[in-house]
Design an enzyme around this catalytic site. Structure first.
Site, PDB file in Angstrom:
ATOM      1  N   ARG A   1      -0.301  -0.242 -15.053  1.00 31.35           N
ATOM      2  CA  ARG A   1       0.346   0.933 -14.475  1.00 31.35           C
ATOM      3  C   ARG A   1       1.858   0.834 -14.596  1.00 31.35           C
ATOM      4  O   ARG A   1       2.425  -0.244 -14.483  1.00 31.35           O
ATOM      5  CB  ARG A   1      -0.043   1.056 -12.992  1.00 31.35           C
ATOM      6  CG  ARG A   1      -1.245   1.949 -12.795  1.00 31.35           C
ATOM      7  CD  ARG A   1      -1.810   1.926 -11.404  1.00 31.35           C
ATOM      8  NE  ARG A   1      -0.856   2.078 -10.318  1.00 31.35           N
ATOM      9  CZ  ARG A   1      -1.201   2.151  -9.035  1.00 31.35           C
ATOM     10  NH1 ARG A   1      -2.486   2.102  -8.694  1.00 31.35           N
ATOM     11  NH2 ARG A   1      -0.298   2.279  -8.093  1.00 31.35           N
TER      12      ARG A   1
ATOM     13  N   ARG B   1      -2.544  -6.810 -12.481  1.00 35.12           N
ATOM     14  CA  ARG B   1      -3.568  -5.760 -12.452  1.00 35.12           C
ATOM     15  C   ARG B   1      -3.676  -5.048 -13.799  1.00 35.12           C
ATOM     16  O   ARG B   1      -2.676  -4.772 -14.458  1.00 35.12           O
ATOM     17  CB  ARG B   1      -3.250  -4.730 -11.372  1.00 35.12           C
ATOM     18  CG  ARG B   1      -4.208  -3.526 -11.447  1.00 35.12           C
ATOM     19  CD  ARG B   1      -4.191  -2.678 -10.231  1.00 35.12           C
ATOM     20  NE  ARG B   1      -2.883  -2.133  -9.934  1.00 35.12           N
ATOM     21  CZ  ARG B   1      -2.615  -1.446  -8.841  1.00 35.12           C
ATOM     22  NH1 ARG B   1      -3.566  -1.216  -7.947  1.00 35.12           N
ATOM     23  NH2 ARG B   1      -1.402  -0.970  -8.631  1.00 35.12           N
TER      24      ARG B   1
ATOM     25  N   ARG C   1      -0.267   8.144   4.681  1.00 34.85           N
ATOM     26  CA  ARG C   1       0.674   7.077   4.398  1.00 34.85           C
ATOM     27  C   ARG C   1       1.940   7.186   5.229  1.00 34.85           C
ATOM     28  O   ARG C   1       2.849   6.380   5.091  1.00 34.85           O
ATOM     29  CB  ARG C   1       1.064   7.206   2.943  1.00 34.85           C
ATOM     30  CG  ARG C   1       0.894   5.954   2.131  1.00 34.85           C
ATOM     31  CD  ARG C   1       1.247   6.374   0.733  1.00 34.85           C
ATOM     32  NE  ARG C   1       1.360   5.326  -0.182  1.00 34.85           N
ATOM     33  CZ  ARG C   1       0.413   4.960  -1.026  1.00 34.85           C
ATOM     34  NH1 ARG C   1      -0.782   5.496  -0.971  1.00 34.85           N
ATOM     35  NH2 ARG C   1       0.658   4.042  -1.905  1.00 34.85           N
TER      36      ARG C   1
ATOM     37  N   ARG D   1       7.980  -0.543  -3.546  1.00 35.77           N
ATOM     38  CA  ARG D   1       6.789   0.027  -2.893  1.00 35.77           C
ATOM     39  C   ARG D   1       6.480  -0.727  -1.600  1.00 35.77           C
ATOM     40  O   ARG D   1       6.075  -0.123  -0.607  1.00 35.77           O
ATOM     41  CB  ARG D   1       5.589  -0.024  -3.853  1.00 35.77           C
ATOM     42  CG  ARG D   1       5.687   1.029  -4.953  1.00 35.77           C
ATOM     43  CD  ARG D   1       4.838   0.672  -6.164  1.00 35.77           C
ATOM     44  NE  ARG D   1       3.431   0.590  -5.877  1.00 35.77           N
ATOM     45  CZ  ARG D   1       2.559  -0.095  -6.642  1.00 35.77           C
ATOM     46  NH1 ARG D   1       2.980  -0.742  -7.718  1.00 35.77           N
ATOM     47  NH2 ARG D   1       1.289  -0.124  -6.318  1.00 35.77           N
TER      48      ARG D   1
ATOM     49  N   LYS E   1      -7.275  -1.819  -1.708  1.00 35.83           N
ATOM     50  CA  LYS E   1      -7.883  -0.579  -1.218  1.00 35.83           C
ATOM     51  C   LYS E   1      -8.806   0.023  -2.284  1.00 35.83           C
ATOM     52  O   LYS E   1      -9.942   0.368  -2.012  1.00 35.83           O
ATOM     53  CB  LYS E   1      -6.793   0.448  -0.828  1.00 35.83           C
ATOM     54  CG  LYS E   1      -5.832  -0.064   0.240  1.00 35.83           C
ATOM     55  CD  LYS E   1      -4.790   0.970   0.646  1.00 35.83           C
ATOM     56  CE  LYS E   1      -3.810   1.355  -0.444  1.00 35.83           C
ATOM     57  NZ  LYS E   1      -2.926   0.268  -0.893  1.00 35.83           N
TER      58      LYS E   1
HETATM   59  P1  AP5 Z   1      -6.211  -2.743  -5.899  1.00 39.13           P
HETATM   60  O1  AP5 Z   1      -7.596  -2.626  -5.338  1.00 39.13           O
HETATM   61  O2  AP5 Z   1      -5.873  -1.942  -7.110  1.00 39.13           O
HETATM   62  O3  AP5 Z   1      -5.118  -2.518  -4.726  1.00 39.13           O
HETATM   63  P2  AP5 Z   1      -4.680  -1.201  -3.973  1.00 39.13           P
HETATM   64  O4  AP5 Z   1      -4.519  -1.558  -2.528  1.00 39.13           O
HETATM   65  O5  AP5 Z   1      -5.581  -0.066  -4.309  1.00 39.13           O
HETATM   66  O6  AP5 Z   1      -3.232  -1.054  -4.613  1.00 39.13           O
HETATM   67  P3  AP5 Z   1      -2.442   0.178  -5.195  1.00 39.13           P
HETATM   68  O7  AP5 Z   1      -1.256  -0.414  -5.922  1.00 39.13           O
HETATM   69  O8  AP5 Z   1      -3.306   1.111  -5.979  1.00 39.13           O
HETATM   70  O9  AP5 Z   1      -1.971   0.853  -3.901  1.00 39.13           O
HETATM   71  P4  AP5 Z   1      -0.780   1.751  -3.745  1.00 39.13           P
HETATM   72  O10 AP5 Z   1      -1.028   2.168  -2.348  1.00 39.13           O
HETATM   73  O11 AP5 Z   1       0.565   1.186  -4.009  1.00 39.13           O
HETATM   74  O12 AP5 Z   1      -0.938   2.813  -4.945  1.00 39.13           O
HETATM   75  P5  AP5 Z   1      -1.509   4.273  -5.005  1.00 39.13           P
HETATM   76  O13 AP5 Z   1      -2.198   4.423  -6.296  1.00 39.13           O
HETATM   77  O14 AP5 Z   1      -2.210   4.645  -3.751  1.00 39.13           O
HETATM   78  O15 AP5 Z   1      -5.961  -4.304  -6.174  1.00 39.13           O
HETATM   79  C1  AP5 Z   1      -4.735  -4.760  -6.742  1.00 39.13           C
HETATM   80  C2  AP5 Z   1      -5.009  -5.926  -7.711  1.00 39.13           C
HETATM   81  O16 AP5 Z   1      -5.474  -7.054  -6.962  1.00 39.13           O
HETATM   82  C3  AP5 Z   1      -6.099  -5.635  -8.765  1.00 39.13           C
HETATM   83  O17 AP5 Z   1      -5.747  -6.274  -9.954  1.00 39.13           O
HETATM   84  C4  AP5 Z   1      -7.364  -6.279  -8.162  1.00 39.13           C
HETATM   85  O18 AP5 Z   1      -8.268  -6.717  -9.173  1.00 39.13           O
HETATM   86  C5  AP5 Z   1      -6.772  -7.453  -7.382  1.00 39.13           C
HETATM   87  N1  AP5 Z   1      -7.519  -7.742  -6.148  1.00 39.13           N
HETATM   88  C6  AP5 Z   1      -8.018  -6.830  -5.240  1.00 39.13           C
HETATM   89  N2  AP5 Z   1      -8.606  -7.475  -4.210  1.00 39.13           N
HETATM   90  C7  AP5 Z   1      -8.478  -8.813  -4.476  1.00 39.13           C
HETATM   91  C8  AP5 Z   1      -8.884  -9.993  -3.774  1.00 39.13           C
HETATM   92  N3  AP5 Z   1      -9.524  -9.926  -2.592  1.00 39.13           N
HETATM   93  N4  AP5 Z   1      -8.568 -11.199  -4.319  1.00 39.13           N
HETATM   94  C9  AP5 Z   1      -7.882 -11.276  -5.507  1.00 39.13           C
HETATM   95  N5  AP5 Z   1      -7.492 -10.202  -6.221  1.00 39.13           N
HETATM   96  C10 AP5 Z   1      -7.778  -8.971  -5.704  1.00 39.13           C
HETATM   97  O19 AP5 Z   1      -0.137   5.122  -5.008  1.00 39.13           O
HETATM   98  C11 AP5 Z   1       0.733   5.097  -6.120  1.00 39.13           C
HETATM   99  C12 AP5 Z   1       1.921   6.016  -5.841  1.00 39.13           C
HETATM  100  O20 AP5 Z   1       1.462   7.368  -5.631  1.00 39.13           O
HETATM  101  C13 AP5 Z   1       2.732   5.692  -4.567  1.00 39.13           C
HETATM  102  O21 AP5 Z   1       3.722   4.720  -4.815  1.00 39.13           O
HETATM  103  C14 AP5 Z   1       3.329   7.077  -4.247  1.00 39.13           C
HETATM  104  O22 AP5 Z   1       4.418   7.378  -5.097  1.00 39.13           O
HETATM  105  C15 AP5 Z   1       2.204   8.020  -4.610  1.00 39.13           C
HETATM  106  N6  AP5 Z   1       1.307   8.304  -3.467  1.00 39.13           N
HETATM  107  C16 AP5 Z   1      -0.017   7.994  -3.384  1.00 39.13           C
HETATM  108  N7  AP5 Z   1      -0.526   8.393  -2.205  1.00 39.13           N
HETATM  109  C17 AP5 Z   1       0.501   8.968  -1.526  1.00 39.13           C
HETATM  110  C18 AP5 Z   1       0.612   9.541  -0.243  1.00 39.13           C
HETATM  111  N8  AP5 Z   1      -0.437   9.627   0.607  1.00 39.13           N
HETATM  112  N9  AP5 Z   1       1.830  10.000   0.153  1.00 39.13           N
HETATM  113  C19 AP5 Z   1       2.908   9.945  -0.671  1.00 39.13           C
HETATM  114  N10 AP5 Z   1       2.864   9.402  -1.907  1.00 39.13           N
HETATM  115  C20 AP5 Z   1       1.672   8.915  -2.334  1.00 39.13           C
END
Ligand code: AP5
Ligand code: ZN
Length: 216
Positions: free
Chosen positions: A160, A127, A88, A171, A13
């Protein structure tokens, strides 16, 4: 362009949002990034969120919705936005619908980045993120040409806290339980576009663009 990116942790994402923002100049609103910035700055919101994030749990809906109410009303959202990591849960999606109605805004679509759990684990274990500008890397799939430093700004790369395998699996469980119901929610509303996110990053981007053009 006003879109939502939904998908499991590690689906790409943040990576796709970076590419779309660079090309179309819309605002990138990542709830994860906002929460991490608050944890780093030691704000009250950051203190509330930290224990949930470290455990791989969701931060309570009322905290997230309160935070997004202010963010969506900011000026940079007028030219369009990508929501990354929000909504979410179904209650968050319902709250978003009310917020958008209050602001007189309609959505163009919800993109589901679909990927299997084992691919997620491989992606998240490797990552690395830039401390300074937040750019996303992967030690194998998308390494920085400057080793432990960012290509764009020279900042240090870090792992992270929630990218340890046990937390990643937690997660994923939370995603399947609390976030996956959004697929049905937006599917029934006719908003959902599904993309195979196991492909390379550039292929995923082309698929997203093709879908958005077909809808326009
Ligand atoms: P990346 O693009 O970083 O993936 P992502 O989908 O953004 O993953 P996140 O881990 O950031 O999502 P998340 O939803 O768990 O975390 P968030 O920060 O929102 O890619 C991942 C890796 O793969 C990278 O190394 C990249 O280079 C590689 N990659 C990408 N695409 C690729 C491809 N096509 N091929 C190969 N490699 C690839 O949330 C964190 C925490 O915050 C949550 O756990 C929760 O506690 C809280 N939180 C956030 N939002 C909310 C909400 N709305 N409600 C409640 N709690 C929330
Ligand atoms: Zn950087």
């Amino acid at each position: 362009m006003r879109i939502i990116l939904v998908g499991p942790p590690g689906a790409g994402k943040g990576t796709q949002a970076e590419k779309i923002v660079a090309k179309y100049g819309v605002a990138h609103i990542s709830t994860g990034d906002i929460l991490r910035a608050n944890v780093k700055a030691g704000t009250e919101l950051g203190r509330k969120a930290k224990s949930f994030m470290d455990a791989g749990a969701l931060v309570p809906d009322d905290v997230i919705v309160g935070m997004m109410r202010g963010r969506l009303a900011e000026d940079d959202c007028r030219k369009g936005f990508i929501l990354d990591g929000f909504p979410r849960t179904v209650p968050q999606a319902e709250a978003l619908a009310s917020l958008l109605a209050e602001l007189g805004i309609t959505l163009d679509g919800v993109i589901l980045l679909d990927v299997d759990d084992e691919t997620v684990v491989k992606r998240l274990c490797g990552r690395r993120m830039c401390k300074k500008c937040g750019r996303i890397y992967h030690v194998v799939f998308n390494p920085s040409s400057k080793g432990d430093h960012c290509d764009s700004c020279g900042g240090d790369l870090y792992q992270r806290d929630d990218d340890r395998e046990a937390v990643i699996r937690q997660r994923l469980a939370v995603y399947h339980d609390q976030t996956a119901p959004l697929v049905d929610y937006y599917g029934k509303a006719g908003f959902l576009l599904r993309v195979d996110a196991a492909e390379t990053g550039d292929k995923v981007l082309s698929r997203i663009e093709a879908m958005l053009e077909r809808r326009a």
